[in-house]
Design an enzyme around this catalytic site. Structure first.
Site, PDB file in Angstrom:
ATOM      1  N   HIS A 328       0.875  -1.212  -0.024  1.00 57.18           N
ATOM      2  CA  HIS A 328       0.037  -0.040  -0.150  1.00 57.18           C
ATOM      3  C   HIS A 328       1.114   1.300  -0.157  1.00 57.18           C
ATOM      4  O   HIS A 328       0.504   2.253  -0.874  1.00 57.18           O
ATOM      5  CB  HIS A 328      -0.985  -0.028   1.244  1.00 57.18           C
ATOM      6  N   ARG A 363       3.602   4.141   8.402  1.00 57.81           N
ATOM      7  CA  ARG A 363       2.646   5.287   8.481  1.00 57.81           C
ATOM      8  C   ARG A 363       1.275   5.367   9.232  1.00 57.81           C
ATOM      9  O   ARG A 363       0.714   4.392   9.239  1.00 57.81           O
ATOM     10  CB  ARG A 363       2.413   5.635   7.059  1.00 57.81           C
TER      11      ARG A 363
HETATM   12  C1  LIG Z   1      -6.115   3.219  -2.814  1.00 58.16           C
HETATM   13  C2  LIG Z   1      -5.289   4.192  -1.960  1.00 58.16           C
HETATM   14  C3  LIG Z   1      -5.917   4.824  -0.771  1.00 58.16           C
HETATM   15  C4  LIG Z   1      -5.278   5.861  -0.219  1.00 58.16           C
HETATM   16  N1  LIG Z   1      -5.915   6.752   0.932  1.00 58.16           N
HETATM   17  C5  LIG Z   1      -5.214   7.497   1.456  1.00 58.16           C
HETATM   18  C6  LIG Z   1      -5.992   8.545   2.418  1.00 58.16           C
HETATM   19  O1  LIG Z   1      -6.997   8.185   2.518  1.00 58.16           O
HETATM   20  N2  LIG Z   1      -5.032   9.484   3.005  1.00 58.16           N
HETATM   21  C7  LIG Z   1      -4.012   9.477   2.748  1.00 58.16           C
HETATM   22  O2  LIG Z   1      -3.101  10.441   3.572  1.00 58.16           O
HETATM   23  N3  LIG Z   1      -3.237   8.832   2.119  1.00 58.16           N
HETATM   24  C8  LIG Z   1      -4.008   7.757   1.183  1.00 58.16           C
HETATM   25  N4  LIG Z   1      -3.021   7.059   0.424  1.00 58.16           N
HETATM   26  C9  LIG Z   1      -1.917   7.269   0.039  1.00 58.16           C
HETATM   27  C10 LIG Z   1      -1.531   8.411  -0.741  1.00 58.16           C
HETATM   28  O3  LIG Z   1      -2.750   8.248  -1.744  1.00 58.16           O
HETATM   29  C11 LIG Z   1      -0.267   8.587  -1.336  1.00 58.16           C
HETATM   30  O4  LIG Z   1       0.528   8.449  -0.484  1.00 58.16           O
HETATM   31  C12 LIG Z   1       0.090   9.913  -2.182  1.00 58.16           C
HETATM   32  O5  LIG Z   1      -1.269  10.309  -3.026  1.00 58.16           O
HETATM   33  C13 LIG Z   1       1.008   9.663  -2.902  1.00 58.16           C
HETATM   34  O6  LIG Z   1       1.025  11.212  -3.534  1.00 58.16           O
HETATM   35  P1  LIG Z   1       2.252  11.608  -4.620  1.00 58.16           P
HETATM   36  O7  LIG Z   1       1.953  13.039  -5.110  1.00 58.16           O
HETATM   37  O8  LIG Z   1       3.643  11.484  -3.794  1.00 58.16           O
HETATM   38  O9  LIG Z   1       2.441  10.558  -5.830  1.00 58.16           O
HETATM   39  P2  LIG Z   1       1.106   9.455  -6.465  1.00 58.16           P
HETATM   40  O10 LIG Z   1      -0.311  10.234  -6.346  1.00 58.16           O
HETATM   41  O11 LIG Z   1       1.322   8.138  -6.517  1.00 58.16           O
HETATM   42  O12 LIG Z   1       1.606  10.107  -7.954  1.00 58.16           O
HETATM   43  C14 LIG Z   1       2.837   9.818  -8.573  1.00 58.16           C
HETATM   44  C15 LIG Z   1       2.863  10.181 -10.011  1.00 58.16           C
HETATM   45  O13 LIG Z   1       4.063  10.131 -10.715  1.00 58.16           O
HETATM   46  C16 LIG Z   1       3.844   9.577 -11.888  1.00 58.16           C
HETATM   47  N5  LIG Z   1       5.036   9.023 -12.426  1.00 58.16           N
HETATM   48  C17 LIG Z   1       5.670   7.829 -11.827  1.00 58.16           C
HETATM   49  N6  LIG Z   1       6.908   7.353 -12.381  1.00 58.16           N
HETATM   50  C18 LIG Z   1       6.777   8.342 -13.429  1.00 58.16           C
HETATM   51  C19 LIG Z   1       8.059   8.370 -14.515  1.00 58.16           C
HETATM   52  N7  LIG Z   1       8.967   7.742 -14.635  1.00 58.16           N
HETATM   53  N8  LIG Z   1       7.757   9.768 -15.408  1.00 58.16           N
HETATM   54  C20 LIG Z   1       6.665  10.304 -15.239  1.00 58.16           C
HETATM   55  N9  LIG Z   1       5.695  10.180 -14.341  1.00 58.16           N
HETATM   56  C21 LIG Z   1       5.870   9.099 -13.445  1.00 58.16           C
HETATM   57  C22 LIG Z   1       2.660   8.780 -11.735  1.00 58.16           C
HETATM   58  O14 LIG Z   1       2.090   8.464 -13.209  1.00 58.16           O
HETATM   59  C23 LIG Z   1       1.870   9.737 -10.937  1.00 58.16           C
HETATM   60  O15 LIG Z   1       1.297  10.682 -11.597  1.00 58.16           O
HETATM   61  C24 LIG Z   1      -3.855   6.293  -0.445  1.00 58.16           C
HETATM   62  C25 LIG Z   1      -3.339   5.206  -1.409  1.00 58.16           C
HETATM   63  C26 LIG Z   1      -3.807   4.563  -2.195  1.00 58.16           C
HETATM   64  C27 LIG Z   1      -3.232   3.575  -3.363  1.00 58.16           C
END
Ligand SMILES: Cc1cc2nc3c(=O)[nH]c(=O)nc-3n(C[C@H](O)[C@H](O)[C@H](O)COP(=O)(O)OP(=O)(O)OC[C@H]3O[C@@H](n4cnc5c(N)ncnc54)[C@H](O)[C@@H]3O)c2cc1C
Length: 523
Positions: A328, A363
């Site tokens: 997760h 977490r």
């Molecule tokens: C089902 C689910 C439910 C969740 N619920 C919660 C919640 O209720 N509360 C909470 O706090 N957290 C929750 N989490 C965790 C939280 O959603 C994530 O930790 C957080 O959204 C991560 O955000 P981020 O901006 O770091 O990356 P992400 O939202 O994961 O985005 C990563 C981005 O990078 C892009 N990317 C990856 N590799 C490349 C590459 N090589 N080149 C270009 N683009 C790339 C992807 O396409 C994506 O756009 C949940 C997670 C999941 C999976």
């Protein structure tokens, strides 16, 4: 060759928060490998934690975060982020669910001592936050979808990251140069066959940063969510912890509660405790269900979960949802300070790809959207205040036609199966050594030129590298803590293991170092 002031890789909550808070005179490019919404952020259900309730304060939120993180956290980072949480929530006040008097509704989730989770659309918090942020994108921000970033470009004279190579949809390499390069690529849930994560979340940013020489920390700490909807042998999405927060309990097929006598918080025990308990039951041949019969108006409180269950043929009138634990969240990642500065000048990491020390070894639920919002805002303020044009002294040569000696690449399906079996919820020296041995046959740890590979093959290489980092760190940590459980060392060992494992590529070699933890050890 394309130039921008700020190059952001990824389009989740951290990336979009940063982009929309940079001053409008900045030329910002967002490179994202799929559609803008294809990210974990969009899937987030539960909400965002903040100490805003009448019976809450930051001290309690801090205590819960350190307790869940098993005191492996960086206490200063935790304090700073949690102090900012109420202000970050108020920036998005209009989108959160409220009662008839306009007060924010506060949900409960595992290991929180009070109700403190704000949510939107019941269980569609991530979707609403991302749509809100997308609506704030201005003309100075260009979003390049289907742009797969794969190699950070380092100016060797200045030892500074000056840009990134990316492949477009046709597989053609594009060069993006920027004064500030930000990785916001999320975690690596897709390294495991059963996961809640979006298909795009394959550990790319961690592998890219590792190959460029950045410090990578805490990779042994993976959170396995206890309750993914399980149908036809596959995970079909998440059943948020908020469902247990509202009273659902975990039971066997015969209706026997499984968390009785395991932990004082029972079904709301920290995630690793719940995941391990479910895992043990499943290993012993049981099926495990969430009994939701005590939740009134389930469909209204959890509309997205209800729709997903119905889509997958689960009859909720029976009051039972079949569940399984799956990967997760990654607590570790690229080592950064609060604002996202990495060990490489000009390179920043924010959101789940970063390791700020907020989460420690595990977490606390709903603290991660918060971290993304915090880091995006903090970094935007810093860039706005300190923006400087940087000249490039030693421009890395474009070399798209270099032919690389191709090693054999692991099969992704097998890699995932092996990670679950040997580096999953329960680990041991024997299993981890088997995995290390299996990984070693591919010799991909030191790839330098990726231009000749397809996007699909680079993804395999990135997954391989990230899997190797997790395996390496899990083998080093001879204790159990938070998301890392070793059956051969089943207890926490504060005496020897009150430290972080940091892995870095130095002169083509894998270098491992240990760093003392700075949080208060209050058990
Ligand atoms: C089902 C689910 C439910 C969740 N619920 C919660 C919640 O209720 N509360 C909470 O706090 N957290 C929750 N989490 C965790 C939280 O959603 C994530 O930790 C957080 O959204 C991560 O955000 P981020 O901006 O770091 O990356 P992400 O939202 O994961 O985005 C990563 C981005 O990078 C892009 N990317 C990856 N590799 C490349 C590459 N090589 N080149 C270009 N683009 C790339 C992807 O396409 C994506 O756009 C949940 C997670 C999941 C999976």
């Amino acid at each position: 060759m394309e130039m921008g002031d700020v190059i952001i890789i990824g389009s989740g909550v951290a990336a979009l928060q940063l982009a929309t808070m940079l001053s409008h005179d900045k030329n910002v490019k967002i490179l994202t490998k799929s559609h803008i919404k294809n990210a974990n952020s969009y899937l987030a259900q539960g909400g965002i934690a903040a100490a805003i309730g009448d019976h809450d304060d930051t001290k309690k939120h801090l205590a819960d975060t350190l307790q869940a993180g098993r005191f492996h956290n960086n206490e200063e980072s935790v304090r700073e982020i949690l102090n900012e949480a109420p202000a970050l929530i108020s920036d998005f006040y209009e989108i959160f669910d409220k009662d008839q008097h306009g007060h924010l509704l506060l949900g409960q989730e595992g290991a929180h001592s009070v109700n403190r989770i704000v949510h939107s659309g019941g269980d569609a918090t991530g979707k609403h936050i991302i749509e809100h942020l997308i609506s704030k994108l201005t003309d100075n921000i260009e979003v390049e979808e289907n742009m797969f970033a794969y190699e950070l470009m380092i100016d060797h004279k200045q030892q500074r990251c000056v840009g990134v190579k990316a492949k477009d949809q046709r597989g053609i390499t594009r060069y993006f140069y920027g004064d500030y390069v930000i990785l916001a690529t999320g975690g690596c849930g897709q390294l495991y066959p059963i996961t809640s994560n979006a298909p795009t979340v394959t550990g790319d940013g961690i592998a890219m940063a590792y190959l460029a020489g950045a410090e990578i920390a805490d990779m042994e700490f993976i959170q396995f969510h206890p309750t993914l909807l399980f149908k036809d042998g596959e995970a079909k999405g998440l059943i948020s912890e908020a469902v247990r927060g509202e009273g659902a309990i975990l039971v066997t097929g015969d209706g026997v509660p499984i968390m009785e006598g395991i932990h004082p918080l029972k079904d709301l025990a920290p995630r690793h405790v719940v995941s391990q308990t479910i895992y043990n039951y499943i290993e012993n041949g049981h099926e495990v269900y969430l009994d939701i019969r005590s939740i009134k108006n389930f469909g209204k409180r959890f509309p997205s979960i209800t729709a997903n269950c119905e889509k997958n043929g689960i009859d909720l009138s029976e009051g039972k949802i079949p569940v399984v634990p799956g990967s997760h969240f990654l607590m570790g990642g690229i080592k950064t300070d609060l604002m996202g500065r990495t060990s490489i000048h000009g390179l920043f990491a924010i959101g789940e790809v970063a390791c700020t020390g907020l989460h420690g070894a595990n977490r606390l639920a709903s603290n991660s959207l918060l971290e993304g919002l915090y880091q995006g805002k903090k970094l935007s303020q810093w860039i706005n205040a300190n923006f400087k044009k940087h000249s490039i002294l030693d421009l890395p040569e474009p070399c798209p036609s270099i032919s690389t000696k191709r090693g054999s690449l692991p099969d992704v399906r097998v890699l995932k199966e092996m990670m679950m079996k040997r580096v999953g919820i329960v680990r041991s020296k024997e299993l981890l050594e088997e995995q290390k041995h299996w990984l070693d046959q591919f010799h991909l740890y030191d790839v330098t030129h990726l231009d000749a590979y397809s996007v699909q093959d680079i993804t395999r290489i990135f997954m391989y590298i990230t899997a190797s980092l997790i395996t390496e760190a899990a083998l080093c940590r001879t204790e159990s803590r938070g998301g890392h459980f070793r059956s051969d060392f089943p207890f926490e060992d504060d005496q020897n293991w009150y430290k972080k494992i940091i892995i870095q590529k130095r002169k083509g070699e894998v270098a491992i170092k240990y760093e003392q933890i700075e949080a208060a050890l209050v058990n």
